[in-house]
Design a protein around this motif. Structure first.
Motif, PDB file in Angstrom:
ATOM      1  N   ASP A 326       0.847  -1.186   0.000  1.00 23.57           N
ATOM      2  CA  ASP A 326       0.000   0.000   0.000  1.00 23.57           C
ATOM      3  C   ASP A 326       0.883   1.236   0.000  1.00 23.57           C
ATOM      4  OD1 ASP A 326      -2.305  -1.487   0.028  1.00 23.57           O
ATOM      5  OD2 ASP A 326      -2.410  -1.548   2.215  1.00 23.57           O
ATOM      6  N   ILE A 327       0.294   2.353  -0.408  1.00 18.08           N
ATOM      7  CA  ILE A 327       1.101   3.552  -0.597  1.00 18.08           C
ATOM      8  C   ILE A 327       0.358   4.769  -0.050  1.00 18.08           C
ATOM      9  CG2 ILE A 327       0.196   4.034  -2.907  1.00 18.08           C
ATOM     10  CD1 ILE A 327       3.074   4.805  -3.695  1.00 18.08           C
ATOM     11  N   ASP A 328       1.103   5.686   0.544  1.00 23.13           N
ATOM     12  CA  ASP A 328       0.534   6.936   1.036  1.00 23.13           C
ATOM     13  C   ASP A 328       0.402   7.890  -0.159  1.00 23.13           C
ATOM     14  OD1 ASP A 328       0.048   9.477   2.157  1.00 23.13           O
ATOM     15  OD2 ASP A 328       1.030   8.911   4.027  1.00 23.13           O
ATOM     16  N   TRP A 329      -0.844   8.145  -0.568  1.00 21.19           N
ATOM     17  CA  TRP A 329      -1.065   8.921  -1.781  1.00 21.19           C
ATOM     18  C   TRP A 329      -0.535  10.345  -1.637  1.00 21.19           C
ATOM     19  CZ3 TRP A 329      -1.510   9.330  -6.642  1.00 21.19           C
ATOM     20  CH2 TRP A 329      -2.041  10.466  -7.233  1.00 21.19           C
ATOM     21  N   ASN A 330      -0.668  10.964  -0.487  1.00 20.45           N
ATOM     22  CA  ASN A 330      -0.194  12.343  -0.319  1.00 20.45           C
ATOM     23  C   ASN A 330       1.309  12.455  -0.515  1.00 20.45           C
ATOM     24  OD1 ASN A 330      -2.526  13.971   0.206  1.00 20.45           O
ATOM     25  ND2 ASN A 330      -2.744  12.925   2.150  1.00 20.45           N
ATOM     26  N   VAL A 331       2.040  11.441  -0.024  1.00 19.87           N
ATOM     27  CA  VAL A 331       3.499  11.442  -0.227  1.00 19.87           C
ATOM     28  C   VAL A 331       3.814  11.381  -1.715  1.00 19.87           C
ATOM     29  CG1 VAL A 331       5.618  10.132   0.159  1.00 19.87           C
ATOM     30  CG2 VAL A 331       3.969  10.404   2.016  1.00 19.87           C
ATOM     31  N   LEU A 332       3.094  10.512  -2.432  1.00 20.18           N
ATOM     32  CA  LEU A 332       3.343  10.362  -3.866  1.00 20.18           C
ATOM     33  C   LEU A 332       2.958  11.624  -4.631  1.00 20.18           C
ATOM     34  CD1 LEU A 332       4.111   8.714  -6.312  1.00 20.18           C
ATOM     35  CD2 LEU A 332       1.858   7.637  -6.256  1.00 20.18           C
ATOM     36  N   LEU A 333       1.809  12.220  -4.297  1.00 21.72           N
ATOM     37  CA  LEU A 333       1.378  13.431  -4.999  1.00 21.72           C
ATOM     38  C   LEU A 333       2.356  14.573  -4.773  1.00 21.72           C
ATOM     39  CD1 LEU A 333      -0.683  14.803  -6.766  1.00 21.72           C
ATOM     40  CD2 LEU A 333      -2.111  15.187  -4.754  1.00 21.72           C
ATOM     41  N   ASN A 334       2.904  14.692  -3.577  1.00 16.88           N
ATOM     42  CA  ASN A 334       3.928  15.712  -3.321  1.00 16.88           C
ATOM     43  C   ASN A 334       5.148  15.506  -4.200  1.00 16.88           C
ATOM     44  OD1 ASN A 334       2.389  16.987  -1.364  1.00 16.88           O
ATOM     45  ND2 ASN A 334       3.310  15.861   0.340  1.00 16.88           N
ATOM     46  N   LYS A 335       5.546  14.247  -4.377  1.00 16.67           N
ATOM     47  CA  LYS A 335       6.704  13.953  -5.227  1.00 16.67           C
ATOM     48  C   LYS A 335       6.423  14.310  -6.680  1.00 16.67           C
ATOM     49  CE  LYS A 335       9.177  10.393  -2.590  1.00 16.67           C
ATOM     50  NZ  LYS A 335      10.519  10.963  -2.758  1.00 16.67           N
ATOM     51  N   LEU A 336       5.198  14.037  -7.139  1.00 22.00           N
ATOM     52  CA  LEU A 336       4.842  14.379  -8.518  1.00 22.00           C
ATOM     53  C   LEU A 336       4.887  15.894  -8.719  1.00 22.00           C
ATOM     54  CD1 LEU A 336       1.861  11.927  -9.173  1.00 22.00           C
ATOM     55  CD2 LEU A 336       4.215  11.717  -9.994  1.00 22.00           C
ATOM     56  N   CYS A 337       4.399  16.652  -7.741  1.00 26.19           N
ATOM     57  CA  CYS A 337       4.444  18.112  -7.843  1.00 26.19           C
ATOM     58  C   CYS A 337       5.894  18.607  -7.883  1.00 26.19           C
ATOM     59  CB  CYS A 337       3.711  18.747  -6.672  1.00 26.19           C
ATOM     60  SG  CYS A 337       1.918  18.507  -6.700  1.00 26.19           S
ATOM     61  N   LEU A 344      11.240  22.028 -14.785  1.00 24.53           N
ATOM     62  CA  LEU A 344      11.054  23.246 -15.562  1.00 24.53           C
ATOM     63  C   LEU A 344      12.138  24.291 -15.328  1.00 24.53           C
ATOM     64  CD1 LEU A 344       7.206  23.611 -15.122  1.00 24.53           C
ATOM     65  CD2 LEU A 344       8.419  22.885 -17.177  1.00 24.53           C
ATOM     66  N   GLY A 345      12.897  24.135 -14.251  1.00 24.21           N
ATOM     67  CA  GLY A 345      13.915  25.133 -13.944  1.00 24.21           C
ATOM     68  C   GLY A 345      13.269  26.442 -13.544  1.00 24.21           C
ATOM     69  N   ASN A 346      13.649  27.527 -14.209  1.00 27.01           N
ATOM     70  CA  ASN A 346      13.063  28.833 -13.872  1.00 27.01           C
ATOM     71  C   ASN A 346      11.597  28.876 -14.269  1.00 27.01           C
ATOM     72  OD1 ASN A 346      15.543  29.806 -12.970  1.00 27.01           O
ATOM     73  ND2 ASN A 346      16.154  30.425 -15.051  1.00 27.01           N
ATOM     74  N   ARG A 347      10.764  29.512 -13.455  1.00 25.48           N
ATOM     75  CA  ARG A 347       9.344  29.608 -13.763  1.00 25.48           C
ATOM     76  C   ARG A 347       8.807  30.932 -13.218  1.00 25.48           C
ATOM     77  NH1 ARG A 347       6.450  27.801  -9.044  1.00 25.48           N
ATOM     78  NH2 ARG A 347       7.886  26.920  -7.501  1.00 25.48           N
ATOM     79  N   SER A 348       7.769  31.391 -13.880  1.00 24.78           N
ATOM     80  CA  SER A 348       7.170  32.670 -13.489  1.00 24.78           C
ATOM     81  C   SER A 348       5.829  32.492 -12.809  1.00 24.78           C
ATOM     82  CB  SER A 348       6.986  33.555 -14.744  1.00 24.78           C
ATOM     83  OG  SER A 348       6.159  32.872 -15.693  1.00 24.78           O
ATOM     84  N   TRP A 349       5.440  31.259 -12.535  1.00 22.61           N
ATOM     85  CA  TRP A 349       4.137  30.977 -11.941  1.00 22.61           C
ATOM     86  C   TRP A 349       4.316  30.306 -10.579  1.00 22.61           C
ATOM     87  CZ3 TRP A 349       3.824  25.715 -11.343  1.00 22.61           C
ATOM     88  CH2 TRP A 349       4.655  24.942 -12.163  1.00 22.61           C
ATOM     89  N   GLU A 350       3.223  30.219  -9.827  1.00 22.65           N
ATOM     90  CA  GLU A 350       3.287  29.712  -8.458  1.00 22.65           C
ATOM     91  C   GLU A 350       2.480  28.413  -8.336  1.00 22.65           C
ATOM     92  OE1 GLU A 350       2.233  31.212  -3.883  1.00 22.65           O
ATOM     93  OE2 GLU A 350       1.601  32.381  -5.634  1.00 22.65           O
ATOM     94  N   LEU A 351       3.074  27.444  -7.656  1.00 25.02           N
ATOM     95  CA  LEU A 351       2.383  26.181  -7.382  1.00 25.02           C
ATOM     96  C   LEU A 351       1.843  26.211  -5.958  1.00 25.02           C
ATOM     97  CD1 LEU A 351       1.645  23.185  -7.967  1.00 25.02           C
ATOM     98  CD2 LEU A 351       3.905  22.575  -7.083  1.00 25.02           C
ATOM     99  N   LEU A 352       0.524  25.982  -5.805  1.00 24.22           N
ATOM    100  CA  LEU A 352      -0.106  25.899  -4.489  1.00 24.22           C
ATOM    101  C   LEU A 352      -0.568  24.470  -4.260  1.00 24.22           C
ATOM    102  CD1 LEU A 352      -2.312  29.140  -4.549  1.00 24.22           C
ATOM    103  CD2 LEU A 352      -0.023  28.845  -3.584  1.00 24.22           C
ATOM    104  N   ARG A 353       0.026  23.828  -3.289  1.00 25.35           N
ATOM    105  CA  ARG A 353      -0.341  22.433  -2.963  1.00 25.35           C
ATOM    106  C   ARG A 353      -1.190  22.439  -1.701  1.00 25.35           C
ATOM    107  NH1 ARG A 353      -2.220  18.111  -2.168  1.00 25.35           N
ATOM    108  NH2 ARG A 353      -1.121  16.192  -1.634  1.00 25.35           N
TER     109      ARG A 353
END
Length: 465
Positions: A326-337, A344-353
């Motif tokens: 079994d897997i902790d989905w939140n841990v995996l989703l954080n890794k995907l983010c 992407l390296g440099n970015r001009s946008w903001e990620l909200l998790r």
């Protein structure tokens, strides 16, 4: 149970506050005494009517599936419980018999319960299902009640446990059939099991340890190919150990299965680790091919393939660091983010998790399908929504409700056209739709919502393992 006992005492008897408090310390010890004596045990005292006796507490062995002969609150005329009346009068142990019903007679051994002044004010009785009683067991059980401990300090006795009772010098006073069979394992200098009684158990450091501490303790002993779990309970009088109870369990098979499970888990973790490394190698080869390609469409196709492979790699990376399948989905989703941002390296946008405070545990197979779908949606939102937008916002959130597991990816990029529908999906969205509807039995929604473009996956709880 303590409050119930105290209420019975106050309602049905004239016992003093001190005497009542003495009795309220006994219930946990009473259960253990019932296990050791293999008898049903009850406590009774004179009622407010001096010609009546009241049952204040009753217990039976934990492995006894029959009914309890006497119940809390039962009242009897004094002559109906002559043994208890005799104990209160004499202050001494009394052995006798009682007719429960016509033609059914049981053995009873009763002992006095004394207050701080040495006055007998209540009786503890041990009632067998037959006339014969082993007095060594009832005497030992009575001694257990002299210094009652908290519920957590007792160990429930199971039918398959070995029980040994030792005297002050470690001589065996009693051993049940299971303990007799285990005796030669614990003390190889012993003779055959028929002569266990009277032998001194000399090879267990635990016995000396509990005698010195005056408290129960336990340990596992690996003796040859056998693993024994031993729990020791010292009985004290005037600060001196007068008897020691040993409960012995053969846990060889259990420990071997635990060892096999640990080995299996280690192998599975190593497999996940190697799969992750192999996927990373494949992703590296595709990156090399991408750099050498001169066609822009080919580069983009290879980049998408790399992202998909790396999302699966993240699943195996998480599985390699946790137990089970079994897997902790939140841990995996954080890794995907994190993977999407780092790629992407440099970015001009903001990620909200927006992360849940509680864990969501999924079957690893379902987690692989879900992670591929979510990764596609994150990449799609970045490429077509916020990649070239100053002040862009990408929101990734998940939650559980009665409908199931919700994962939402939304951005404030360019809105979907009015005629946009499932026929407008490219390869990435087609992959998401197929995985969600066929593999996860869920629902995929793609829509405009106020100033945001919203992609939502809804998976039924039952389908997620």
């Amino acid at each position: 149970m303590t409050e119930q006992l105290y209420s019975l005492i106050r309602e049905y008897t004239n016992l003093t506050e001190v005497q009542a408090r003495i009795l309220t310390y006994l219930p946990a010890a009473l259960n253990f005494a019932a296990d050791i004596s293999r008898n049903q045990v009850y406590i009774c005292a004179k009622g407010k009517n001096k010609d009546m006796m009241v049952i204040l507490s009753a217990s039976k062995p934990s492995f006894d599936t029959g009914k309890t002969h006497l119940m809390e609150g039962d009242t009897f005329l004094s002559e109906e419980v002559a043994i208890a009346t005799s104990v209160l009068r004499s202050g001494e142990k009394v052995v006798g018999r009682k007719e429960l019903e016509i033609g059914r007679i049981v053995g009873v051994t009763a002992y006095p319960i004394l207050d701080n002044a040495g006055v007998p004010f209540a009786v503890v009785g041990f009632m067998a299902n037959h006339l014969e009683q082993q007095q060594i067991l009832t005497d030992t059980a009575y001694q257990i009640l002299q210094l009652p401990l908290s519920q957590e300090e007792y160990r429930q006795v199971r039918p398959q446990d070995g029980i040994l009772i030792l005297d002050a010098v470690g001589r065996i006073l009693y051993a049940n059939d299971t303990a007799s069979g285990l005796y030669l394992v614990m003390d190889r200098d012993g003779s055959n099991k028929e002569s266990v009684a009277g032998k001194i158990l000399s090879r267990l450091p635990l016995i000396q340890k509990v005698r010195e501490a005056g408290r129960p303790d336990c340990q596992e002993e690996r003796i040859g190919d056998v693993t024994l779990f031993i729990w020791a309970f010292p009985l004290l009088k005037d600060g001196r150990v007068i008897r020691t109870i040993l409960i012995v369990s053969d846990v060889t098979v259990v420990r071997e299965k635990e060892r096999q499970i640990l080995v299996k888990e280690s192998v599975i973790k190593e497999i996940h680790h190697r799969v992750k490394n192999s996927l990373n190698t494949v992703a590296g080869l595709l990156r090399m091919q991408m750099r050498r390609s001169e066609d822009e469409d080919t580069k983009q196709a290879l980049k998408k393939a790399v992202d998909r492979i790396l999302s699966i790699s993240q699943v195996h990376d998480v599985l390699a660091h946790q137990s089970g399948e079994d897997i902790d989905w939140n841990v995996l989703l954080n890794k995907l983010c994190d993977l999407s941002v780092k790629s992407l390296g440099n970015r001009s946008w903001e990620l909200l998790r927006e992360e849940l405070r509680t864990s969501i545990i999924l079957n690893s197979e379902k987690a692989v399908h879900l992670s591929i779908a979510v990764n596609e949606l994150i990449q799609n939102a970045i490429r077509h929504g916020v990649s070239n937008q100053v002040g862009g916002i990408l929101v990734v959130k998940d939650w559980m409700d009665t409908d199931g597991l919700h994962i939402v990816i939304k951005n404030n990029g360019k809105q979907l056209p009015d005629n946009f529908n499932s026929h407008s999906y490219g390869l990435g969205l087609q992959i998401v739709k197929t995985l969600v509807e066929l593999e996860l039995r869920g629902e995929f929604l793609f829509r405009n919502e106020e100033e945001m473009v919203v992609a939502e996956i809804i998976c039924p709880i039952g389908e997620m393992g």
